[in-house]
Design a protein around this motif. Structure first.
Motif, PDB file in Angstrom:
ATOM      1  N   ALA A  47       7.245 -21.310  11.925  1.00 26.10           N
ATOM      2  CA  ALA A  47       7.424 -20.222  12.891  1.00 26.10           C
ATOM      3  C   ALA A  47       6.708 -18.960  12.408  1.00 26.10           C
ATOM      4  CB  ALA A  47       8.910 -19.944  13.109  1.00 26.10           C
ATOM      5  N   ASN A  48       6.791 -18.685  11.109  1.00 25.85           N
ATOM      6  CA  ASN A  48       6.068 -17.549  10.555  1.00 25.85           C
ATOM      7  C   ASN A  48       4.565 -17.788  10.635  1.00 25.85           C
ATOM      8  OD1 ASN A  48       5.809 -15.025   9.071  1.00 25.85           O
ATOM      9  ND2 ASN A  48       5.241 -16.267   7.307  1.00 25.85           N
ATOM     10  N   GLY A  49       4.142 -19.016  10.402  1.00 28.48           N
ATOM     11  CA  GLY A  49       2.729 -19.339  10.506  1.00 28.48           C
ATOM     12  C   GLY A  49       2.196 -19.104  11.906  1.00 28.48           C
ATOM     13  N   GLU A  50       2.964 -19.492  12.912  1.00 23.70           N
ATOM     14  CA  GLU A  50       2.539 -19.250  14.297  1.00 23.70           C
ATOM     15  C   GLU A  50       2.486 -17.755  14.593  1.00 23.70           C
ATOM     16  OE1 GLU A  50       3.593 -20.505  18.912  1.00 23.70           O
ATOM     17  OE2 GLU A  50       4.973 -21.042  17.292  1.00 23.70           O
ATOM     18  N   PRO A  70      -5.680 -21.879  24.077  1.00 28.33           N
ATOM     19  CA  PRO A  70      -6.014 -21.125  22.865  1.00 28.33           C
ATOM     20  C   PRO A  70      -5.738 -21.882  21.580  1.00 28.33           C
ATOM     21  CG  PRO A  70      -3.938 -20.344  23.757  1.00 28.33           C
ATOM     22  CD  PRO A  70      -4.486 -21.326  24.761  1.00 28.33           C
ATOM     23  N   LEU A  71      -5.098 -23.052  21.692  1.00 22.22           N
ATOM     24  CA  LEU A  71      -4.779 -23.819  20.493  1.00 22.22           C
ATOM     25  C   LEU A  71      -5.790 -24.935  20.221  1.00 22.22           C
ATOM     26  CD1 LEU A  71      -0.893 -24.082  20.806  1.00 22.22           C
ATOM     27  CD2 LEU A  71      -2.259 -22.371  19.602  1.00 22.22           C
ATOM     28  N   ASN A  90     -15.331 -24.435  13.540  1.00 18.19           N
ATOM     29  CA  ASN A  90     -14.197 -25.258  13.946  1.00 18.19           C
ATOM     30  C   ASN A  90     -13.047 -25.007  12.966  1.00 18.19           C
ATOM     31  OD1 ASN A  90     -12.390 -27.460  14.370  1.00 18.19           O
ATOM     32  ND2 ASN A  90     -14.060 -28.728  15.137  1.00 18.19           N
ATOM     33  N   LEU A  91     -11.902 -24.594  13.510  1.00 16.96           N
ATOM     34  CA  LEU A  91     -10.740 -24.290  12.673  1.00 16.96           C
ATOM     35  C   LEU A  91      -9.611 -25.289  12.889  1.00 16.96           C
ATOM     36  CD1 LEU A  91     -10.357 -21.880  10.690  1.00 16.96           C
ATOM     37  CD2 LEU A  91      -8.938 -20.798  12.424  1.00 16.96           C
ATOM     38  N   SER A  92      -9.899 -26.336  13.631  1.00 16.17           N
ATOM     39  CA  SER A  92      -8.869 -27.347  13.899  1.00 16.17           C
ATOM     40  C   SER A  92      -8.799 -28.326  12.722  1.00 16.17           C
ATOM     41  CB  SER A  92      -9.205 -28.112  15.183  1.00 16.17           C
ATOM     42  OG  SER A  92     -10.212 -29.086  14.946  1.00 16.17           O
ATOM     43  N   PRO A  93      -7.713 -29.112  12.648  1.00 17.04           N
ATOM     44  CA  PRO A  93      -7.585 -30.063  11.534  1.00 17.04           C
ATOM     45  C   PRO A  93      -8.353 -31.366  11.761  1.00 17.04           C
ATOM     46  CG  PRO A  93      -5.613 -30.109  12.863  1.00 17.04           C
ATOM     47  CD  PRO A  93      -6.474 -29.024  13.439  1.00 17.04           C
ATOM     48  N   SER A  94      -9.571 -31.256  12.286  1.00 21.08           N
ATOM     49  CA  SER A  94     -10.416 -32.434  12.475  1.00 21.08           C
ATOM     50  C   SER A  94     -11.379 -32.546  11.301  1.00 21.08           C
ATOM     51  CB  SER A  94     -11.213 -32.321  13.776  1.00 21.08           C
ATOM     52  OG  SER A  94     -12.298 -31.424  13.621  1.00 21.08           O
ATOM     53  N   ARG A  95     -12.099 -33.671  11.226  1.00 25.80           N
ATOM     54  CA  ARG A  95     -13.083 -33.842  10.160  1.00 25.80           C
ATOM     55  C   ARG A  95     -14.260 -32.887  10.323  1.00 25.80           C
ATOM     56  NH1 ARG A  95     -11.950 -37.953   6.830  1.00 25.80           N
ATOM     57  NH2 ARG A  95     -10.400 -39.458   7.528  1.00 25.80           N
ATOM     58  N   LEU A 138      -0.133 -16.847   4.000  1.00 22.00           N
ATOM     59  CA  LEU A 138      -1.293 -17.702   4.222  1.00 22.00           C
ATOM     60  C   LEU A 138      -0.923 -19.177   4.098  1.00 22.00           C
ATOM     61  CD1 LEU A 138      -3.973 -15.590   2.353  1.00 22.00           C
ATOM     62  CD2 LEU A 138      -3.844 -16.011   4.817  1.00 22.00           C
ATOM     63  N   ARG A 139       0.004 -19.480   3.219  1.00 15.59           N
ATOM     64  CA  ARG A 139       0.519 -20.858   3.116  1.00 15.59           C
ATOM     65  C   ARG A 139       1.125 -21.279   4.452  1.00 15.59           C
ATOM     66  NH1 ARG A 139       5.922 -20.868   0.082  1.00 15.59           N
ATOM     67  NH2 ARG A 139       6.357 -19.847   2.073  1.00 15.59           N
ATOM     68  N   ASP A 140       1.915 -20.400   5.067  1.00 16.79           N
ATOM     69  CA  ASP A 140       2.559 -20.718   6.341  1.00 16.79           C
ATOM     70  C   ASP A 140       1.534 -20.823   7.467  1.00 16.79           C
ATOM     71  OD1 ASP A 140       4.969 -20.640   4.987  1.00 16.79           O
ATOM     72  OD2 ASP A 140       5.532 -18.650   5.721  1.00 16.79           O
ATOM     73  N   LEU A 141       0.555 -19.936   7.463  1.00 17.08           N
ATOM     74  CA  LEU A 141      -0.491 -19.989   8.493  1.00 17.08           C
ATOM     75  C   LEU A 141      -1.273 -21.287   8.379  1.00 17.08           C
ATOM     76  CD1 LEU A 141      -2.222 -18.803  10.738  1.00 17.08           C
ATOM     77  CD2 LEU A 141      -3.498 -17.509   8.994  1.00 17.08           C
ATOM     78  N   HIS A 142      -1.625 -21.672   7.169  1.00 20.60           N
ATOM     79  CA  HIS A 142      -2.350 -22.931   6.978  1.00 20.60           C
ATOM     80  C   HIS A 142      -1.527 -24.111   7.481  1.00 20.60           C
ATOM     81  CE1 HIS A 142      -3.535 -26.444   4.331  1.00 20.60           C
ATOM     82  NE2 HIS A 142      -4.653 -26.168   4.968  1.00 20.60           N
ATOM     83  N   ALA A 143      -0.242 -24.114   7.177  1.00 21.94           N
ATOM     84  CA  ALA A 143       0.624 -25.208   7.625  1.00 21.94           C
ATOM     85  C   ALA A 143       0.664 -25.275   9.145  1.00 21.94           C
ATOM     86  CB  ALA A 143       2.029 -25.021   7.057  1.00 21.94           C
ATOM     87  N   PHE A 144       0.730 -24.115   9.802  1.00 26.30           N
ATOM     88  CA  PHE A 144       0.746 -24.108  11.267  1.00 26.30           C
ATOM     89  C   PHE A 144      -0.572 -24.628  11.831  1.00 26.30           C
ATOM     90  CE2 PHE A 144      -0.338 -21.910  15.256  1.00 26.30           C
ATOM     91  CZ  PHE A 144       0.641 -22.458  16.083  1.00 26.30           C
ATOM     92  N   LEU A 145      -1.687 -24.183  11.294  1.00 28.64           N
ATOM     93  CA  LEU A 145      -2.990 -24.634  11.788  1.00 28.64           C
ATOM     94  C   LEU A 145      -3.123 -26.152  11.681  1.00 28.64           C
ATOM     95  CD1 LEU A 145      -5.313 -21.874  10.277  1.00 28.64           C
ATOM     96  CD2 LEU A 145      -4.757 -22.199  12.697  1.00 28.64           C
ATOM     97  N   MET A 146      -2.561 -26.716  10.644  1.00 32.43           N
ATOM     98  CA  MET A 146      -2.686 -28.155  10.430  1.00 32.43           C
ATOM     99  C   MET A 146      -1.805 -28.964  11.388  1.00 32.43           C
ATOM    100  SD  MET A 146      -5.069 -28.164   8.284  1.00 32.43           S
ATOM    101  CE  MET A 146      -5.190 -29.899   7.807  1.00 32.43           C
TER     102      MET A 146
END
Length: 308
Positions: A47-50, A70-71, A90-95, A138-146
């Motif tokens: 939730a903090n990451g979002e 937007p996601l 590209n900031l999505s969790p794709s290759r 930043l740890r939380d933001l990274h987790a949300f992006l993934m």
């Protein structure tokens, strides 16, 4: 005469070798990433990451153009500047994006401007502001992006003129303009102002657009937040300090309303890139918008940057 020429040649060659060696030592990407990989343990807070995702306006640059979600962070947006054209990756969790990135690598990118491959990022990616963010956030933001949907596709390479296409030189730029200091609120600072300062100076990176830049593309600190030419080369970004040429006549509630609906005190609706900013700030909790407004009104008043 020959001995003198030979001695001169030796001196010149030695100076060139020393200069090249110094350049490569001072521009070494790892020099700008020291200590940034330390990430606190514990459970991530999605939730903090979002919340930080919206505060940072990640979708404004990294969402795939010409679609409404937007996601979907496939990147590809072209940012036209005086230095050339930058393309948001590209900031999505794709290759094609951030698949396989570790949290320390993400923190290193956000605060040190260094990629997992060990290359400098250009400061069109505003790590000069993101360096103020805490490693925990930043740890939380990274987790949300993934958690987002992977999007295929690689953004085009930046199209930059010489010498701006030489990434290695960014190491010298960072020595001058990247200090790596995390935001720490001054002792006794009101908690609302402290939260606003963290958001404005860090994830929301407001100064990156609302300030003029010098010839090397760095923010002119004495005019920070006083407005300046649009970094993308079209128009002028306004003064957001509480000066009469800025937001001096605005109330905290009016700023909150702008960040919520896009309506100004004159009942006009903002447009351009700021409309995209509001799309993001409208997703924040009300207390974050109030904190941003309170901090902006607490800034030192500065007259608007002259328009050339």
């Amino acid at each position: 005469m020959l001995d003198a020429l030979q001695k001169t040649a030796v001196v010149v060659v030695t100076l060139v070798v020393l200069g090249v060696t110094a350049f490569f030592m001072l521009s070494e990407p790892d020099l700008h990433a020291a200590g940034l990989e330390r990430v606190p343990g514990g459970e991530t807070d999605l939730a903090n990451g979002e919340r930080l995702f919206w505060a940072g306006g990640c979708a404004s640059c990294h969402a795939t153009p010409d679609q409404d979600d937007p996601l979907l962070l496939g990147g590809g947006l072209a940012l036209e500047t005086d230095y050339g054209v930058f393309y948001a990756p590209n900031l999505s969790p794709s290759r094609d994006g951030m698949f396989g990135w570790t949290t320390p690598q993400f923190v290193r990118a956000m605060r040190g401007g260094v990629s997992p491959e060990g290359e400098h990022y250009y400061p069109s990616f505003p790590y000069t502001s993101y360096q103020r963010m805490s490693a925990a956030d930043l740890r939380d933001l990274h987790a949300f992006l993934m958690t987002l949907k992977p999007v295929d596709g690689v953004a085009p390479e930046h199209d930059l003129a010489f010498p701006f296409n030489l990434r290695r030189g960014l190491g010298l730029w960072k020595l001058a303009y990247l200090d790596g200091a995390e935001f720490v609120a001054p002792e006794g600072m009101d908690p609302l102002l402290a939260r606003g300062a963290y958001l404005v100076e860090g994830p929301a990176h407001c100064a990156e657009c609302h300030s003029p830049r010098n010839l090397l593309g760095a923010i002119e600190e004495e005019r920070r937040f006083a407005g300046g030419p649009n970094p993308e080369g079209r128009g002028f970004i306004p003064n957001i300090t509480p000066h009469e040429t800025g937001i001096g006549s605005w109330t905290q509630g009016e700023i909150v309303e702008l960040l919520t609906s896009g309506f100004t005190p004159e009942f006009d609706v903002i447009g351009g890139t700021m409309a995209h900013v509001v799309d993001n700030t409208a997703q924040l909790p009300a207390e974050d918008r109030e904190a941003i407004a309170a901090y902006l009104l607490a800034l030192p008043p500065k007259p608007e940057t002259p328009r050339d």
